[in-house]
Design a protein around this motif. Structure first.
Motif, short mmCIF file in Angstrom:
data_model
loop_
_atom_site.label_atom_id
_atom_site.label_comp_id
_atom_site.label_asym_id
_atom_site.label_seq_id
_atom_site.Cartn_x
_atom_site.Cartn_y
_atom_site.Cartn_z
N GLU A 1 0.99 -1.27 0.14
CA GLU A 1 -0.04 0.01 0.02
C GLU A 1 0.98 1.36 -0.05
OE1 GLU A 1 -3.75 1.74 2.67
OE2 GLU A 1 -2.32 0.35 3.67
N LEU A 2 2.20 1.26 0.66
CA LEU A 2 2.82 2.33 0.81
C LEU A 2 3.32 2.86 -0.46
CD1 LEU A 2 4.46 4.19 2.62
CD2 LEU A 2 6.39 2.45 2.56
N LEU A 3 3.44 1.96 -1.41
CA LEU A 3 3.95 2.45 -2.96
C LEU A 3 2.84 2.63 -3.52
CD1 LEU A 3 6.58 -0.20 -3.59
CD2 LEU A 3 6.78 1.98 -2.41
N VAL A 4 1.52 1.94 -3.47
CA VAL A 4 0.50 2.34 -4.17
C VAL A 4 0.04 3.45 -4.20
CG1 VAL A 4 -1.91 1.39 -4.62
CG2 VAL A 4 -0.38 -0.30 -4.08
N LYS A 5 0.06 3.98 -2.86
CA LYS A 5 -0.16 5.64 -2.81
C LYS A 5 0.57 6.48 -3.54
CE LYS A 5 -2.61 4.74 1.96
NZ LYS A 5 -2.61 5.06 3.18
N LEU A 6 1.78 6.34 -4.09
CA LEU A 6 2.30 7.42 -4.61
C LEU A 6 1.78 7.67 -6.05
CD1 LEU A 6 6.04 5.98 -3.93
CD2 LEU A 6 4.86 7.86 -3.04
N VAL A 7 1.28 6.79 -6.50
CA VAL A 7 0.67 6.58 -8.00
C VAL A 7 -0.63 7.39 -8.14
CG1 VAL A 7 0.18 5.41 -10.12
CG2 VAL A 7 1.87 4.53 -8.31
N LYS A 8 -0.58 8.58 -8.92
CA LYS A 8 -1.63 9.17 -9.31
C LYS A 8 -1.94 9.31 -10.63
CE LYS A 8 -1.54 10.69 -5.05
NZ LYS A 8 -2.32 10.19 -3.89
N SER A 9 -3.27 9.47 -10.99
CA SER A 9 -3.87 9.26 -12.50
C SER A 9 -3.43 10.53 -13.10
CB SER A 9 -5.28 9.30 -12.41
OG SER A 9 -5.73 9.57 -13.86
N GLY A 10 -2.87 10.61 -14.20
CA GLY A 10 -2.51 11.83 -15.13
C GLY A 10 -3.59 12.44 -15.89
N GLY A 11 -4.64 11.79 -15.91
CA GLY A 11 -5.77 12.05 -16.87
C GLY A 11 -5.09 11.99 -18.36
N ARG A 12 -5.54 12.97 -19.11
CA ARG A 12 -4.97 12.90 -20.63
C ARG A 12 -3.67 13.30 -20.50
NH1 ARG A 12 -9.93 15.97 -23.74
NH2 ARG A 12 -11.74 14.53 -23.32
N ASN A 13 -2.94 13.74 -19.70
CA ASN A 13 -1.43 13.66 -19.55
C ASN A 13 -0.81 12.76 -18.63
OD1 ASN A 13 -1.72 16.32 -20.78
ND2 ASN A 13 -2.15 17.23 -18.70
N ALA A 14 -1.07 11.38 -19.37
CA ALA A 14 -0.79 10.07 -18.90
C ALA A 14 0.79 10.01 -18.69
CB ALA A 14 -1.38 8.82 -19.44
N SER A 15 1.26 9.61 -17.43
CA SER A 15 2.51 8.98 -17.56
C SER A 15 2.84 7.80 -17.20
CB SER A 15 3.34 10.11 -16.32
OG SER A 15 2.51 9.75 -15.04
#
Length: 207
Positions: free
Chosen positions: A66-80
């Motif tokens: 979970e600690l790592l999962v929380k680092l990831v954010k959606s970039g929407g149309r500016n996907a990374s």
């Protein structure tokens, strides 16, 4: 091994994981790889999100904490994209270190110990019947949020399969969601009080 994953896909799948579950492995995200591709999976026991990652990889599986999962954010149309690095699955379990790299973060943590549920067992293999079922609103909202993250260009259509079977939702070409039904049937009769007048009509005598 190192595998590159769309941050949108990762964040969308992660919506379906557990939160503060006593089964710690449900709070993470499961990654399974092989020569024919990879699958990213999350479930809280009531909903399931599965993402497809194209490519050819060594045979491996790991529960990302979970600690790592929380680092990831959606970039929407500016996907990374993000990179996950971990050793291939050893013959005898030994906790491995998982490293997650995003465009602005790098963090490592031990993998989650435990056996992830057999998620394929609840994945439908036949078309939905269309017969309606009952589902918790919050579970359906997850599909809508995931659909926005995946930027599918359409709405999250829920395919019903009767009152006792899970509903399912295609979220673009690379993600699928399964929602377990609620077992309590609804009252189909509208209440009489709904149409009651609260003031007397002309000529009506009140007691």
């Amino acid at each position: 091994m190192i595998i590159t994953i769309s941050s949108n896909l990762f964040a969308a799948v992660a919506l379906f994981r557990g939160v503060k579950s006593i089964r710690s492995y449900l709070n993470g995200v499961y990654l399974e790889t092989g020569p024919y591709g990879a699958r990213l999976v999350a479930t809280d026991g009531h909903t399931l999100g599965v993402g497809r990652i194209a490519g050819s990889f060594p045979v491996a599986s790991v529960i990302i904490p979970e600690l790592l999962v929380k680092l990831v954010k959606s970039g929407g149309r500016n996907a990374s994209h993000l990179d996950l690095e971990f050793d291939e699955t050893p013959p005898v379990f030994q906790p491995r270190t998982v490293t997650l790299r995003t465009y602005d973060n790098t963090m490592s943590a031990p993998e989650v110990e435990g056996k992830f549920p057999d998620w394929r067992r609840v994945c439908p293999s036949t078309p939905a019947s269309g017969e309606s079922g009952q589902f918790a609103h919050g579970y359906l909202v997850r599909c809508d949020r995931a659909n926005v993250m995946m930027d599918t260009g359409t709405f999250a259509a829920i395919a019903h399969d009767g009152p006792n079977n899970p509903a399912r939702c295609n979220l673009g070409d690379d993600m699928f969601a399964v929602i377990m039904p609620m077992r309590n049937p609804p009252d189909l009769t509208p209440p009489a009080w709904m149409r009651d007048n609260l003031v007397p009509r002309d000529g009506e005598v009140t007691s």
